[in-house]
Scaffold this motif. Sequence first.
Motif, PDB file in Angstrom:
ATOM      1  N   VAL A 197      25.211 100.836  34.989  1.00 18.39           N
ATOM      2  CA  VAL A 197      23.864 101.027  35.533  1.00 18.39           C
ATOM      3  C   VAL A 197      23.547 102.513  35.654  1.00 18.39           C
ATOM      4  O   VAL A 197      22.457 102.958  35.298  1.00 18.39           O
ATOM      5  CB  VAL A 197      23.725 100.312  36.899  1.00 18.39           C
ATOM      6  CG1 VAL A 197      22.446 100.711  37.601  1.00 18.39           C
ATOM      7  CG2 VAL A 197      23.787  98.804  36.707  1.00 18.39           C
ATOM      8  N   LYS A 198      24.490 103.283  36.127  1.00 23.07           N
ATOM      9  CA  LYS A 198      24.265 104.721  36.283  1.00 23.07           C
ATOM     10  C   LYS A 198      24.069 105.386  34.913  1.00 23.07           C
ATOM     11  O   LYS A 198      23.202 106.230  34.741  1.00 23.07           O
ATOM     12  CB  LYS A 198      25.458 105.351  37.002  1.00 23.07           C
ATOM     13  CG  LYS A 198      25.250 106.792  37.344  1.00 23.07           C
ATOM     14  CD  LYS A 198      26.439 107.324  38.137  1.00 23.07           C
ATOM     15  CE  LYS A 198      26.209 108.773  38.457  1.00 23.07           C
ATOM     16  NZ  LYS A 198      27.337 109.359  39.173  1.00 23.07           N
ATOM     17  N   HIS A 199      24.859 104.981  33.933  1.00 24.75           N
ATOM     18  CA  HIS A 199      24.748 105.559  32.584  1.00 24.75           C
ATOM     19  C   HIS A 199      23.407 105.182  31.952  1.00 24.75           C
ATOM     20  O   HIS A 199      22.791 105.979  31.261  1.00 24.75           O
ATOM     21  CB  HIS A 199      25.905 105.079  31.716  1.00 24.75           C
ATOM     22  CG  HIS A 199      25.914 105.674  30.348  1.00 24.75           C
ATOM     23  ND1 HIS A 199      26.136 107.001  30.123  1.00 24.75           N
ATOM     24  CD2 HIS A 199      25.703 105.116  29.131  1.00 24.75           C
ATOM     25  CE1 HIS A 199      26.075 107.238  28.823  1.00 24.75           C
ATOM     26  NE2 HIS A 199      25.814 106.098  28.203  1.00 24.75           N
TER      27      HIS A 199
ATOM     28  N   VAL B 132      37.880  92.274  40.981  1.00 25.12           N
ATOM     29  CA  VAL B 132      36.541  92.406  41.562  1.00 25.12           C
ATOM     30  C   VAL B 132      36.157  93.882  41.662  1.00 25.12           C
ATOM     31  O   VAL B 132      35.028  94.269  41.316  1.00 25.12           O
ATOM     32  CB  VAL B 132      36.474  91.713  42.941  1.00 25.12           C
ATOM     33  CG1 VAL B 132      35.203  92.072  43.681  1.00 25.12           C
ATOM     34  CG2 VAL B 132      36.592  90.215  42.780  1.00 25.12           C
ATOM     35  N   VAL B 133      37.077  94.722  42.122  1.00 21.46           N
ATOM     36  CA  VAL B 133      36.797  96.156  42.231  1.00 21.46           C
ATOM     37  C   VAL B 133      36.539  96.762  40.854  1.00 21.46           C
ATOM     38  O   VAL B 133      35.599  97.540  40.671  1.00 21.46           O
ATOM     39  CB  VAL B 133      37.952  96.878  42.955  1.00 21.46           C
ATOM     40  CG1 VAL B 133      37.818  98.385  42.849  1.00 21.46           C
ATOM     41  CG2 VAL B 133      38.002  96.459  44.407  1.00 21.46           C
ATOM     42  N   ALA B 134      37.358  96.408  39.869  1.00 20.89           N
ATOM     43  CA  ALA B 134      37.178  96.942  38.518  1.00 20.89           C
ATOM     44  C   ALA B 134      35.830  96.510  37.941  1.00 20.89           C
ATOM     45  O   ALA B 134      35.125  97.314  37.307  1.00 20.89           O
ATOM     46  CB  ALA B 134      38.314  96.479  37.612  1.00 20.89           C
ATOM     47  N   LEU B 135      35.453  95.264  38.149  1.00 17.53           N
ATOM     48  CA  LEU B 135      34.161  94.779  37.671  1.00 17.53           C
ATOM     49  C   LEU B 135      33.013  95.526  38.353  1.00 17.53           C
ATOM     50  O   LEU B 135      32.033  95.889  37.699  1.00 17.53           O
ATOM     51  CB  LEU B 135      34.036  93.275  37.927  1.00 17.53           C
ATOM     52  CG  LEU B 135      32.772  92.603  37.410  1.00 17.53           C
ATOM     53  CD1 LEU B 135      32.693  92.711  35.897  1.00 17.53           C
ATOM     54  CD2 LEU B 135      32.750  91.148  37.835  1.00 17.53           C
ATOM     55  N   GLY B 136      33.163  95.796  39.637  1.00 11.29           N
ATOM     56  CA  GLY B 136      32.149  96.553  40.347  1.00 11.29           C
ATOM     57  C   GLY B 136      32.016  97.975  39.818  1.00 11.29           C
ATOM     58  O   GLY B 136      30.906  98.484  39.647  1.00 11.29           O
ATOM     59  N   VAL B 137      33.138  98.620  39.544  1.00  8.22           N
ATOM     60  CA  VAL B 137      33.106  99.986  39.015  1.00  8.22           C
ATOM     61  C   VAL B 137      32.472 100.021  37.632  1.00  8.22           C
ATOM     62  O   VAL B 137      31.650 100.896  37.331  1.00  8.22           O
ATOM     63  CB  VAL B 137      34.532 100.577  38.986  1.00  8.22           C
ATOM     64  CG1 VAL B 137      34.576 101.867  38.194  1.00  8.22           C
ATOM     65  CG2 VAL B 137      35.037 100.808  40.397  1.00  8.22           C
TER      66      VAL B 137
END
Length: 54
Positions: free
Chosen positions: A46-48, A35-40
Amino acid sequence: MLLKILGIAVVIWLALAVLGAVFEFLTTALVIGAVVALGVVTYSAVKHRRSIGR
């Protein structure tokens, strides 16, 4: 002889209980890590995407 067999059974039972707890912890850690990896990855994408438009 009976006590020896019971002792071996108890040792095997305890070993399986410990292994079960370890696998339960690893499963939980794997789900949290995914879940954390998917969030990152999502945040990074999105930021890119926003920085390309500038």
